[in-house]
Enzyme design. Sequence first.
Site: not given
Length: 391
Positions: A108, A196
């Site tokens: 992530y 993101e």
Amino acid sequence: MKLHEFQAKEILAEYGVPVPRGRVARTPDEAAEIATELGGKVVVKAQAHTGGRGKGGGVKLANSAEEARHAAGEILGMQLVTHQTGEAGLPVHSVLVEEQIDIARELYLSIAIDNSAGKPILIASAAGGMDIEEVAGKTPEAIHRQLIYPHCGFQPFQGRALAFAIGLDADLLRPAAELMGNVARAFEENDGAIVEINPLVVTGDGRLIAADAKFSTDDSADFRHPRLTELRDTTQEDAREVEAHEAGIENYVKLDGDIGCLVNGAGLAMATLDAIKFEGGNSANFLDIGTANNPEAVVTALKIICEDPDVKTVLVNVFGGLARTDIIAEGVVQAMTSGMLTQPTVVRLAGTNVEEGLKILDDSGLNVIRADGFAEAAQKSVAAAAAASKG
Ligand code: GDP
Ligand code: MN
């Protein structure tokens, strides 16, 4: 402004961030064509302004052009419901068709603005591919952060520290640090609000690739990015927010209560929302009309508010500085006499030309609920909304 995944990936690719090969399609035939170009094994992904598409049926693997056509047929035209969209979901008008990647690990990576630090912050975690809020809640130690200091930018040592913290092998430390630096540059140069990459994938053959990408930019900086504003997809936005934007009302945000608020200035808007909450009510929106200098702008703002079926009562709370309260009063009278504004309407005016403003309301003979102070305005609107919802 939110961008679609395919748009976000185009931008990231320009900054040297590796992304899968692929293109956007608007029909099943196009999807099949792209799948053929890519050798057949593809992933077909709904383009809608939401995360959690995988769980919502918006991401499908296909092993041939035929399967890609079929998957695109199922996804295109769907109303995609995810944990982020609410029940109504979002329409899907395009799909991204990409080569399948061989996933060894899902990481992530994101950059957001840390409001308390007043700086962008880069966040990385080894727990990619999952809901990051859940990871942060259950295992906060799995989340690693580095603040980005605007005067020197994201530094390679910060990238190496994060890459090490998320457990990358030695030979990936440098590429990961470089990738983070490139994402940081893309964020900065496009006035990012959030970017993101979830998951950031380590492939079977040991490469890093951004398998997903979300990118939102700061609306206040739209004027510096004509190229980005062309990417706006209003089908993904609240219809009234779009109308407000087009009418030059920069601050209209739909909320879930039943009191529509026309106010001027963001500070007064927030204070009004708080006052309504304090009196036990809930606002249906946040609308900052700014310095309205003609009644038509007031009428447009009231139209956006009162056409919302959730709105049971309207509260006009304006403190005239540069804004003239007589013009606000004029707009309220026009909206009511034309039969457009039918909800009970509470008006509290103060400041510039308030005597003229109040006289306009009095002379109109309309049933305007007047309030003198802030608290009284909030009380009267909460009471009116409660009465209206009882019918
Ligand atoms: P999101 O659900 O909206 O965040 O969409 P993602 O793009 O993150 O896709 C959801 C999940 O689908 C990912 O976490 C992956 O597990 C899977 N996925 C996406 N692309 C690929 C791919 O190319 N190959 C494989 N095997 N899985 C993929
Ligand atoms: Mn994702």
